[in-house]
Design an enzyme around this catalytic site. Structure first.
Site, PDB file in Angstrom:
ATOM      1  N   CYS A  68      -6.695 -11.324   5.899  1.00 53.57           N
ATOM      2  CA  CYS A  68      -7.894 -11.521   6.721  1.00 53.57           C
ATOM      3  C   CYS A  68      -8.881 -12.489   6.066  1.00 53.57           C
ATOM      4  O   CYS A  68      -9.777 -13.011   6.738  1.00 53.57           O
ATOM      5  CB  CYS A  68      -8.578 -10.184   6.981  1.00 53.57           C
ATOM      6  SG  CYS A  68      -7.553  -9.019   7.917  1.00 53.57           S
ATOM      7  N   THR A 104       0.824  -1.209   0.000  1.00 54.70           N
ATOM      8  CA  THR A 104       0.000   0.000   0.000  1.00 54.70           C
ATOM      9  C   THR A 104       0.860   1.261   0.000  1.00 54.70           C
ATOM     10  O   THR A 104       0.597   2.209  -0.760  1.00 54.70           O
ATOM     11  CB  THR A 104      -0.938   0.011   1.219  1.00 54.70           C
ATOM     12  OG1 THR A 104      -1.760  -1.157   1.181  1.00 54.70           O
ATOM     13  CG2 THR A 104      -1.826   1.243   1.220  1.00 54.70           C
ATOM     14  N   LYS A 122     -35.492   4.870  18.184  1.00 53.14           N
ATOM     15  CA  LYS A 122     -34.325   5.174  19.012  1.00 53.14           C
ATOM     16  C   LYS A 122     -33.372   3.991  18.871  1.00 53.14           C
ATOM     17  O   LYS A 122     -33.615   2.907  19.409  1.00 53.14           O
ATOM     18  CB  LYS A 122     -34.713   5.390  20.477  1.00 53.14           C
ATOM     19  CG  LYS A 122     -35.453   6.685  20.724  1.00 53.14           C
ATOM     20  CD  LYS A 122     -35.535   7.023  22.200  1.00 53.14           C
ATOM     21  CE  LYS A 122     -36.475   6.110  22.954  1.00 53.14           C
ATOM     22  NZ  LYS A 122     -37.909   6.341  22.596  1.00 53.14           N
ATOM     23  N   SER A 173       0.840  -8.610  -1.632  1.00 53.69           N
ATOM     24  CA  SER A 173      -0.397  -7.846  -1.705  1.00 53.69           C
ATOM     25  C   SER A 173      -1.646  -8.727  -1.674  1.00 53.69           C
ATOM     26  O   SER A 173      -2.508  -8.647  -2.544  1.00 53.69           O
ATOM     27  CB  SER A 173      -0.394  -7.000  -2.997  1.00 53.69           C
ATOM     28  OG  SER A 173      -1.433  -6.057  -2.972  1.00 53.69           O
ATOM     29  N   HIS A 222      -2.899   0.283   6.773  1.00 47.69           N
ATOM     30  CA  HIS A 222      -3.263   1.099   5.601  1.00 47.69           C
ATOM     31  C   HIS A 222      -3.222   2.586   5.928  1.00 47.69           C
ATOM     32  O   HIS A 222      -2.771   3.395   5.104  1.00 47.69           O
ATOM     33  CB  HIS A 222      -4.641   0.685   5.095  1.00 47.69           C
ATOM     34  CG  HIS A 222      -4.632  -0.581   4.305  1.00 47.69           C
ATOM     35  ND1 HIS A 222      -4.686  -0.592   2.924  1.00 47.69           N
ATOM     36  CD2 HIS A 222      -4.550  -1.886   4.687  1.00 47.69           C
ATOM     37  CE1 HIS A 222      -4.648  -1.854   2.495  1.00 47.69           C
ATOM     38  NE2 HIS A 222      -4.561  -2.649   3.545  1.00 47.69           N
ATOM     39  N   ILE A 264      14.109   6.390   8.413  1.00 50.62           N
ATOM     40  CA  ILE A 264      13.545   5.039   8.476  1.00 50.62           C
ATOM     41  C   ILE A 264      12.168   5.111   9.134  1.00 50.62           C
ATOM     42  O   ILE A 264      12.013   5.631  10.239  1.00 50.62           O
ATOM     43  CB  ILE A 264      14.456   4.070   9.253  1.00 50.62           C
ATOM     44  CG1 ILE A 264      15.846   4.021   8.610  1.00 50.62           C
ATOM     45  CG2 ILE A 264      13.829   2.678   9.295  1.00 50.62           C
ATOM     46  CD1 ILE A 264      16.830   3.117   9.322  1.00 50.62           C
TER      47      ILE A 264
END
Length: 442
Positions: free
Chosen positions: A43, A15, A431, A39, A302, A275
């Protein structure tokens, strides 16, 4: 022209490489990863194993060839970075196929090394068939074993998020599943009352849970527990957790923090300004308390990638801290949390109160509704929301997301009353449960 070297090519590394290219069309970007796949959606791996995702390649978002052709980013898989020379601003890289080493220079170095599964030393463990689930190769090994050997039983060691997700997916494949958990509860990041609901759901689907227990001896398919009980299992899945990969950073003299992650500032820089660290190995701060915190989840990786890309290309956007917002599916339940749990609050100087709201997910007269157990902690003095947990059949994700937003925005319990949330009988009540939490906080 800047030269950026990135270590790691999964969520954080891939990313940040893409985002740097978006903001800087001319930078030279080189990515190294010791694995053979880049990449991918880690999950999603339990759901590939469980057959809910039919093709494992669907988890792969990009390949080295695509990065090269579409983004002019050079990705080298099966290459391990073994050393950082901060003075010369070089890294030493080992080609794992040829076993040849070479050096690569950098102007900026981004570390996204991830973590290594924890496998405790256990007498006789080598006699068992044992897996961990940390990367794409692990997933393919488990899939291959299940499809060829047709196992009938599994013991999962560890009842965290991956452990309970894997329990569901293995049960759906027809396996007899047991979970061994050293702590007194499953999903010990949750409050006990929420954890109890998860444990009941596991039990209702045939998963045997052994709490406050651990494996002390293994003899093939026979596992002896500390309690003296013996479990039979065709294979073991170790799901205790991960240890951040910090050796490369430690050897280079980068600061390691109390969470055992690599310490970073608000721009994800280490004690060496050239770094950066993102992802599972990065130690940041808790959004609420400011204490050191490390959250090995996809969202932080990310977000951190975006902040580093912006910083390297000239715009300073600070990382404001971690709430640890997360959700998982456990059979018919959704289980989610954000912010501080009860145990952390009791150990902190904060004075807090708690509201528990038991509601329907939507109008009770509508045929499709489910139960929601919603628990919210708030500051007794400021009335700001400090943390929330939710367990239920549906609608859990939107409630925890509203409460995560409330914490981020500094909203109080009184503000929760006033939130104008979407209502129609299939979705909520006039509600909403979040509103009700606010009304009940006297």
């Amino acid at each position: 022209m800047k030269k950026i070297v990135i270590v790691g090519a999964v969520a954080g590394g891939a990313t940040v490489a893409s985002q740097i290219r978006f903001y800087d069309k001319n930078a030279e970007i080189v990515v190294f990863d010791q694995d053979d796949t880049m990449s991918y959606g880690a999950c999603g791996m339990p759901y590939v194993i469980g057959g809910k995702i039919s093709e494992h390649n669907r988890l792969i978002a990009a390949t080295p060839e695509e990065f090269k052709n579409e983004r002019k980013i050079n990705v080298f898989l099966k290459h391990r970075v073994t050393k950082i020379d901060r003075q010369l601003k070089t890294v030493e890289v080992l080609n794992l196929e040829s076993q040849q080493s070479f050096k690569e220079t950098y102007d900026f170095l981004i570390l996204s090394p991830g973590g290594t599964p924890i496998v405790p030393e256990t007498t006789g463990l080598e006699s068992a068939i044992m897996f961990t689930l940390r990367n794409f190769s692990d997933m393919k090994k488990i899939n291959g074993y299940i499809s060829t050997e047709k196992p009938k039983s599994c013991v999962i060691v560890g009842a965290g998020f991956i452990g309970v997700e894997m329990a569901e997916n293995l049960v759906d494949l027809g396996l007899n599943v047991s979970i061994v958990e050293k702590s007194p509860q499953v999903m010990n990041i949750m409050d006990v009352d929420c954890s109890t609901l998860v444990e009941k759901e596991l039990s209702d689907h045939g998963v045997r849970v052994y709490k406050e227990d651990f494996i002390t001896n293994v003899k093939g398919s026979n596992l002896v527990l500390d309690s003296g009980k013996t479990i039979q299992a065709d294979f073991i899945l170790m799901s205790i957790g991960v240890s951040p990969n910090t050796k490369l950073a430690e050897d280079a003299g980068l600061t390691i923090g109390e969470t055992r992650g690599i310490v970073t500032n608000e721009y994800l820089q280490t004690n060496d300004a050239y770094i950066y660290v993102i992802g599972d190995a990065a130690e940041n701060k808790d959004f609420i308390t400011g204490d050191a915190k490390r959250v090995p989840l996809a969202w932080p990786a990310h977000r951190q990638a975006f902040i580093v890309a912006k910083h390297i290309t000239g715009e300073k956007i600070p990382f404001k801290g971690l709430l640890g917002t997360t959700i998982c599916k456990v059979f018919s339940l959704d289980v989610a949390l954000t912010g501080l749990n009860e145990r952390t609050l009791k150990d902190s100087p904060l004075k807090f109160e708690t509201i528990i709201q038991k509601s329907k997910s939507n109008a009770g007269y509508y045929p499709d509704h489910a139960n929601i157990f919603l628990k919210v902690h708030y500051d007794s003095v400021t009335r700001k929301v400090l943390g929330a947990q939710a367990v239920g059949g549906k609608g859990i994700d939107k409630r925890i997301d509203v409460l995560s937003t409330a914490i981020f925005a500094g909203l109080t319990m009184d503000d929760l009353q006033a939130l104008e949330l979407a209502y129609a009988p299939p979705y909520s009540s006039p509600k909403d449960p979040v509103n009700m939490v606010g009304y009940r906080a006297n």
